[in-house]
Design an enzyme around this catalytic site. Sequence first.
Site, PDB file in Angstrom:
ATOM      1  N   CYS A 337       1.115  -2.613  -2.421  1.00 13.52           N
ATOM      2  CA  CYS A 337       1.915  -2.642  -3.178  1.00 13.52           C
ATOM      3  C   CYS A 337       3.459  -1.925  -2.857  1.00 13.52           C
ATOM      4  O   CYS A 337       4.035  -2.466  -2.131  1.00 13.52           O
ATOM      5  CB  CYS A 337       1.620  -1.577  -4.594  1.00 13.52           C
ATOM      6  SG  CYS A 337       2.580  -2.315  -6.199  1.00 13.52           S
ATOM      7  N   HIS A 434      -3.863  -4.531  -5.978  1.00 11.55           N
ATOM      8  CA  HIS A 434      -4.647  -3.190  -6.088  1.00 11.55           C
ATOM      9  C   HIS A 434      -6.155  -3.680  -6.323  1.00 11.55           C
ATOM     10  O   HIS A 434      -6.666  -4.741  -6.995  1.00 11.55           O
ATOM     11  CB  HIS A 434      -4.453  -2.421  -7.192  1.00 11.55           C
ATOM     12  CG  HIS A 434      -2.760  -1.868  -7.091  1.00 11.55           C
ATOM     13  ND1 HIS A 434      -2.654  -0.891  -6.258  1.00 11.55           N
ATOM     14  CD2 HIS A 434      -1.783  -2.245  -7.918  1.00 11.55           C
ATOM     15  CE1 HIS A 434      -1.235  -0.646  -6.346  1.00 11.55           C
ATOM     16  NE2 HIS A 434      -0.661  -1.323  -7.324  1.00 11.55           N
TER      17      HIS A 434
END
Length: 490
Positions: A337, A434
């Site tokens: 991310c 994630h």
Amino acid sequence: MAALMIQGCGSDVGKSVLVAGLCRVFANRGLKVRPFKPQNMSNNAAVTAPDAEGRVGEIGRAQALQALACRTAPTVDMNPVLLKPQSDVGAQLVVRGRVEGTWKAAAYQDRKASLLQVVLDSFERLRAEADIVVVEGAGSPAEINLRAGDIANMGFARAADVPVVLVGDIDRGHVIAALVGAHAVLDEDDRAMIKGFLINKFRGDPDLFNEGRAEIVRRTGWADLGMAPWLSDARALPAEDAVVLDGGVRSGGGRVRIAVPMLSRIANFDDFDPLRHEPGVDFGFVPPGQALPGNADLIILPGTKATLADLAFLRTQGWDVDIAAHVRRGGRVLGVCGGYQMLGRTISDPDGVEGVAGSAAGLGLLDVETLLAGDKTLRRVGGRLSPSGAVFDGYEIHIGRTDGPDTARPVAEIEDRPHGARSADGRIAGLYVHGLFDRAEARGALLGELGAVSDGADQSVRVDQALDRIAAVLESRFDITALARIAGLT
């Protein structure tokens, strides 16, 4: 329908774990249970299941865990107000799963009272579909300087008429003063909402504190509803507050070493929980002020709530120099991310979506560029890693898009489309997913590249088993019959 609110004498007294445990206790009795937290503050968020219109949102990680304890899918109503700190004085405001701007702390104190109806509406939707709703407070109701306009503790409890049980953390060493002190400072109407207390995190012979518990009853008039021991199984649960990382976290003694720098706005750090349980991995979060280990096999740059600010923070720590040296030695780097964004050539935030508009040079380890613009991406994803084909599940929760030549070498395939980027030599990689390590198959493939063998356990199974063990302890140590009666079940 029945409802019970668990408040605490402070932050990190174990409210989230106790609520999760109680949710599983009641679910194991065949009840339809829902968790609820009116207002949360955390950069560890989870993506919810789609609603009737197919929309998803984000809620605090603890409420997603509590939904799992209830054996139900997480929804935005379980945490209608979420604050995600972006600086020491400001936070992004998420209402029913969607961003509603960034607020300074002082301004939010005026704003929060207007959110009470949103909170009550979400609570009523949950109560309508459940036999019991178990509510978690935030911080402490004894913070009477924040009582005006409160929606997180007594303000909510009184507006929704939900009875309260107060939790004290004996591991801090002043639990009698904390509980009796809360009784002393609360006003009469707030105090009347509290029907009993629980003691958490006791180590040793519980009989040694019998006199202390009796003294709390004598001084407060509240019912003693039980005392939980130190719950070692809580280590298997995803943590929500970065306070658990203070001073760094190390685990394992395996020959493969993985290091994660603790960025100042680190987010979704529970991504790495499965690695902490791997016997073949020596895993560690590296706190500020310490160099990244020179003998690491893999450095992972984690997610962050403020990519540009944390990129600058990374450089002030000298971690950019450590990473460059690590790469020269042949080490591997993975960015997740915001960490993925940092690996590129540039990061641009022309509209100031993270605060102040600007741009910065990235670490230059991937030939990609990131533009922080557009709507936030919120979605659950599943796919396969490249080139192994190992299956993974996870979620995306980010602002911005990343493009460049290195995306021609994707890290994964999601919905038959390439995702992420990899360097020509394959040692630097980044992606937005994630939860990448949760499934044993994907984790095994990633560890295999480092020469390690996975234990083969899915993280979801590990967490579910821990919830059952915690629930069994609470069944034996808490007066569940009395808690059910207070909630209105009997």
